[in-house]
Design an enzyme around this catalytic site. Sequence first.
Site, PDB file in Angstrom:
ATOM      1  N   GLY A  15       0.825  -1.214   0.000  1.00  0.00           N
ATOM      2  CA  GLY A  15       0.000   0.000   0.000  1.00  0.00           C
ATOM      3  C   GLY A  15       0.852   1.254   0.000  1.00  0.00           C
TER       4      GLY A  15
ATOM      5  N   GLY B 123      -0.364   4.347  -0.035  1.00  0.00           N
ATOM      6  CA  GLY B 123      -1.209   5.478   0.348  1.00  0.00           C
ATOM      7  C   GLY B 123      -0.442   6.354   1.316  1.00  0.00           C
ATOM      8  N   PHE B 124      -1.176   7.101   2.133  1.00  0.00           N
ATOM      9  CA  PHE B 124      -0.508   8.033   3.059  1.00  0.00           C
ATOM     10  C   PHE B 124       0.401   7.298   4.035  1.00  0.00           C
ATOM     11  CE2 PHE B 124      -4.054  10.709   1.688  1.00  0.00           C
ATOM     12  CZ  PHE B 124      -3.377  11.883   1.444  1.00  0.00           C
ATOM     13  N   GLY B 125      -0.073   6.170   4.586  1.00  0.00           N
ATOM     14  CA  GLY B 125       0.716   5.455   5.588  1.00  0.00           C
ATOM     15  C   GLY B 125       1.941   4.787   4.991  1.00  0.00           C
TER      16      GLY B 125
ATOM     17  N   VAL C 198      -2.232  -7.894  -3.784  1.00  0.00           N
ATOM     18  CA  VAL C 198      -2.008  -8.853  -2.697  1.00  0.00           C
ATOM     19  C   VAL C 198      -3.346  -9.482  -2.328  1.00  0.00           C
ATOM     20  CG1 VAL C 198      -1.403  -9.021  -0.238  1.00  0.00           C
ATOM     21  CG2 VAL C 198       0.005  -7.650  -1.791  1.00  0.00           C
TER      22      VAL C 198
ATOM     23  N   GLU D 257     -18.771  18.125   1.458  1.00  0.00           N
ATOM     24  CA  GLU D 257     -17.999  18.729   0.362  1.00  0.00           C
ATOM     25  C   GLU D 257     -18.643  18.427  -0.990  1.00  0.00           C
ATOM     26  OE1 GLU D 257     -13.727  19.025   2.673  1.00  0.00           O
ATOM     27  OE2 GLU D 257     -14.099  17.252   1.495  1.00  0.00           O
TER      28      GLU D 257
ATOM     29  N   ASP E   8      -5.737   3.304   7.858  1.00  0.00           N
ATOM     30  CA  ASP E   8      -7.160   2.952   7.902  1.00  0.00           C
ATOM     31  C   ASP E   8      -7.397   1.460   8.104  1.00  0.00           C
ATOM     32  OD1 ASP E   8      -7.660   5.590   7.438  1.00  0.00           O
ATOM     33  OD2 ASP E   8      -8.716   5.312   5.533  1.00  0.00           O
TER      34      ASP E   8
ATOM     35  N   ALA F 200      -5.726  11.051   7.109  1.00  0.00           N
ATOM     36  CA  ALA F 200      -4.390  10.997   6.526  1.00  0.00           C
ATOM     37  C   ALA F 200      -3.274  11.265   7.553  1.00  0.00           C
ATOM     38  CB  ALA F 200      -4.314  11.980   5.357  1.00  0.00           C
TER      39      ALA F 200
END
Length: 458
Positions: free
Chosen positions: A49, A51-53, A117, A209, A338, A354
Amino acid sequence: MCIHDIERRLPGSRGIVAVHKSPYIEAGEFTRPWVNEMNEASHHVVVVGAGFGGLEFTRALSGVPVRITMIDKRNHHLFQPLLYQVATTALATSEVAWPIRHLLRKRKDVTTLLANVNGVDRAGRRVLLDDGSAVAYDTLVLATGARHAYFGHDEWEPFAPGLKTLEDATTIRRRILMAFEQAERETDPEKRKAFLTLAIVGGGPTGVELAGTIAELARDTLRGEFRNIDTRQTRVVLIEAGDRILANFAPELSDYARKALERLGVEVELGHAVTRCDAEGVVFGDTVLPARTILWAAGVAASPAAEWLGAAADRAGRVLVEPDLTVPGSPEIFVIGDAAHVLRPDGKPVPGVAPAAKQAGWHVAATIKARLAGDTSPRPFRYKHDGDLATIGKRAAAIDFGWIKLTGWPAWWLWGIAHIYFLIGFRNRLAVSLSWLWIYVTGQRSARLITQGDNDKG
Ligand SMILES: Cc1cc2nc3c(=O)[nH]c(=O)nc-3n(C[C@H](O)[C@H](O)[C@H](O)COP(=O)(O)OP(=O)(O)OC[C@H]3O[C@@H](n4cnc5c(N)ncnc54)[C@H](O)[C@@H]3O)c2cc1C
């Protein structure tokens, strides 16, 4: 032939394991295709992953003798906080996503793999890929994020797409724009009304939003472009099961956001959960709302990391990790962002945002560095919450820093500056700033192309 007969493990510490079906073998290239020769004998960290992490973890874990393999099923890192702007025609897809390979190009210790995965062999310390091959690890970091959840009603998904990926955003964009196109051609007034009614389920930041921006799109951007409909007649209905929108914010900010949305013409429906979604519309409480466009912004479910690991999970599927973010019984496996459920000292769960994913990535990198230096003591993760932000159209926002609360113009500017700051690369910062300036001055949005086929199901 049994899978174990055909696996080949590379020499040195745990390396890449490939099986018969691997395209590398079939192409006759089974010569350690992705192994960094320099670090072949070093500790192998696999991150799933980007992403942010996962990305923050990889950035933080530098300058130490490890070999890192980054695996992601997509070739891009996605800035999800601005995804709603792609869905509502303000930004192009390339302004909120970047190729992972390019982001990590200068990191000679990192190999990037585009792969899906679908399991973890904890005993054999291997990550399993859906093409039948596997990647061995010494340390594994799972940062596979979450998706939207339909509270046990997955059959609603084709009618009410959620917003998580670029494909979701372009699907939503297409559905919004197609609703106006179909309304223009529709002669039956009731059917036309249903095309001009957009329902958004979920009053969190994403729902708020989306609702505010769609209202502005109908009111400002599209006004005057159609001949048979007045886009200002569009109904945008935001449905929230709780008693206020932006439930994580202070009550006065929820109230502010509701009023700001209502000023834009959004109808805010509180206190009723949706009980049906289909091609005709949505049902909540006693209301049957004919709406040909329904967008889902409620509920998240974690990626199946807990299933891969056979680990305990919370109701949203997040792995119940130890305070140091390791999986119980497997100190060599970390789950972050997450996909993980971890508590703050006050007993509340760390939120799925995030900054939490980034802080966890940084924390795990520090833990691995300490372990490599011989310090194996447990290092509990301490999350620092900086605040909550949400925009309401192009002139208002709500910001809750706890110690100070901001609304209106100042909040909007701060929200904008923060998002520009966190975007990756000067070119994107400039492009997004210019797009926003253009929208602000002219009301026009440039990313209004309908690009997907008729038979998309979301
Ligand atoms: C529409 C939207 C708006 C948001 N707005 C905000 C905001 O304003 N502020 C904020 O702080 N947070 C916001 N969030 C939440 C924030 O984006 C998440 O908390 C954050 O992305 C979590 O980071 P992560 O690293 O855990 O997962 P993600 O960033 O989701 O990354 C997961 C990565 O794992 C990859 N992956 C998943 N499964 C597999 C697999 N099987 N094999 C290989 N790779 C896989 C994915 O492709 C992805 O790249 C928003 C989220 C959404 C959806």
